[in-house]
Design an enzyme around this catalytic site. Sequence first.
Site, PDB file in Angstrom:
ATOM      1  N   SER A 727       0.774  -1.257   0.173  1.00 28.54           N
ATOM      2  CA  SER A 727      -0.095  -0.107  -0.067  1.00 28.54           C
ATOM      3  C   SER A 727       0.675   1.298  -0.045  1.00 28.54           C
ATOM      4  O   SER A 727       2.022   1.291   0.244  1.00 28.54           O
ATOM      5  CB  SER A 727      -1.003   0.074   1.174  1.00 28.54           C
ATOM      6  N   HIS A 728       0.182   2.323  -0.131  1.00 27.20           N
ATOM      7  CA  HIS A 728       1.008   3.652  -0.221  1.00 27.20           C
ATOM      8  C   HIS A 728       1.742   3.936   0.902  1.00 27.20           C
ATOM      9  O   HIS A 728       3.065   4.245   0.939  1.00 27.20           O
ATOM     10  CB  HIS A 728      -0.116   4.827  -0.311  1.00 27.20           C
ATOM     11  N   MET A 729       1.136   3.738   2.096  1.00 27.06           N
ATOM     12  CA  MET A 729       1.726   3.875   3.409  1.00 27.06           C
ATOM     13  C   MET A 729       3.094   3.015   4.012  1.00 27.06           C
ATOM     14  O   MET A 729       4.073   3.111   4.459  1.00 27.06           O
ATOM     15  CB  MET A 729       0.996   4.011   4.569  1.00 27.06           C
TER      16      MET A 729
END
Length: 771
Positions: A727-729
């Site tokens: 994911s992005h994070m």
Amino acid sequence: MPLHFSTKAGTLVTLQESLVSARIAALLSFTVKDWQLGGQACLRDVQGQVGAGPWIVRSSCLREDSAQGSCAGAFLSVPGVDEAGLVSAVEQVIASYGEAHPADEVLIQPMLNNVVRAGVAFSHDPNTCAPYRLVNWSQGSDTASVTGGMGGRLWQQAANSKVPPPPDIAPVITLLEELLGLFDGTPVDCEFAVTREAGDDVLWLLQARQLILSAPAQSPATQAARLDSIQRKVARGMQPHPFLMGQRTVYGVMPDWNPAEIIGIRPKPLALSLYRDLVTDSIWAYQRHNYGYRNLRSFPLMPHFFGLPYIDVRLSFNSFIPADLDEGLAGRLVDYYIDRLLAEPTLHDKVEFEIVFSCYTLDLSQRLERLASAGFLEHELEAISTSLRKLTNRIVHPKDGLWRADANKLDMLSARREELLASNADPLERIYWLLEDAKRYGTLPFAGLARAGFVAVQMLRSLVTVGVFSEADYDGFMAGVSTVSGQLARDRATLDKTTFLARYGHLRPGTYDILSPRYDEAPELYFDWTQRPAVPEPAKPFSLTLPQMRAIVKQLEEHGLQPDPVGLLDFLQAGIELRELAKFHFTRNLSDALALIVEVGAQHGIGREELAYCDISVFKELHVAAVDPKDVLLRSIEQGKARYEETLKISLPPVITRPEDVWSFEWPETAPNFITQKQVTAPVAGSDDRERLAGAIVCIPNADPGFDWLFAYPIAGLITAWGGANSHMAIRAGELGLPAVIGAGEVLYRRWSTAQRLHVNCSGRWVEILS
């Protein structure tokens, strides 16, 4: 005559003669006034009334268990008290009341022996106000571990559920039903313990009080009608389909395009309809087919159950099958994937890394051994390997890789957006074309670049598995990646406010949520402009050693992969970076469209709070049709509000494996994704507590790129409720070398985010609550 709740002691006394399904221990109670007038008299016959010690001295304050609030845990109870310590224990309990009222009480009961489990139970879900029976319990002798926030298991079932609960807690459900009957249907909250006596379990009621809900309780009949509708929908979806491989499906909130991470568990209608329009109705399948996988066009990936979005996992698994793979083999592969997820539902946010074979990697032959164990033949494994190699080479080709054409579309998106916004097109026309372009030149290439990003991370992990890279090399490579988010942190330290917001102002936490202000709409909410953060140290560029270079050359030749080592590393870096860049570009179109939707609403006296309930299709209709805009908007808002009221009353498991799961299930503890090999000990803070962010482990609900503003603060660590390993994070934390736990799941996130201080050990893959 129905019973009535009073004080803790008073309610237990009232129930002693009525309750059948559980025992109540002997008790002695007296008021603060009685104690002040003659304490020794209050304790004169403790052994006669309660039995021999040790005892537990419990609070029974008037401010507890009232119709206004429970004040649960606000006052002291002292366990394991002997005769010598009895007076002191009573004084401690009364002191915990603060300014005690003369009618406040103290309650003394014997300590229970041989406790095997204990917990709390609700007749209604406080979050939904629906008649879900909730039982939170832990095994062992500690009767306060659950009430003290230490977790335990959590079972949930609807009022009219026919699915039997686990045998250990079936008597607790019976107790809840009896209490509801005795108190005339008033929602109830109780504490219980189970002891082992002569080989049998004995259930004890420790406390019963009125459960205070934020809204009127929903009727069991209304709940049952709604859940019956969902069960029928799930049952239909789990049937064989003529155009799909696999005998059945599973529904999950985190596989593939993971709605829980992107729009949340209960998105408002506008956010839900936007995500469907931009990604999950058709775009997802078009791009996957373009990249060499099976054609799933016209299959919507994300059904929803009264507004709760889920991924149809059979569809997802079909879409990861190479298009040239034999149908019989493809069908067996999909069934294997589904069986594996059913066996290990905690993998629902890691299906691409742990279950599906969606690309060729250097360790593919080792990974395919799982299929051999499941009965797949050698020639079938070779066919799968060959198809994946061909598909992967099309993606990673140094000159003609599919990702290159997708990257070029991002420039087209930006150019068309600038041209559109500079034109004299009216707001409705701009909304229409911003979203259409967001699909064609934004989410479509983003879907491709996201695929390239997944391939890149899996290829990178395989370099570790085959021994070319160490874990430190992996972390070093990720730290050397330069994403848009990394540039945001650097620009925050160097650019003036106006220039910074011109570049990043369209970002918002909750990318699809019109109620979440953009950075440029509420800059003071996200950043402290009175001081400029330190310029982050530039990442050290990752470089190969000569032995690693030789090892990669050998691996690529052996596996028939096309790039050379430099080309491979270029792809790995580009795959990760461009995925984030594509998201940055298409979210600008989306964010500008949301701003224009607010503008259109304002023209008709409709605020953004109301607009959050409308469906995005309304704005398409207003663009193409001559209709009364206000009337069309208000009707859509009215329908959306009615539907969202139903959304708020429903609670479903994160993974639905059978139709009956909509009625009863145990909340799973998921297997979180730990990022970096670091560890940190720090206080816990929420993202809205800006004064406490520096040096804190920050907890946020999902791994949304709109939370990038957090990295302008020197945070110590990060925990998200939802989010996958890619994911992005997760990418951002790896880039920063920030210890992070991504995708903790609802149960663990609730436990960790409410703690005061945590120790996070990413290499050991564990989190400890310190206070």
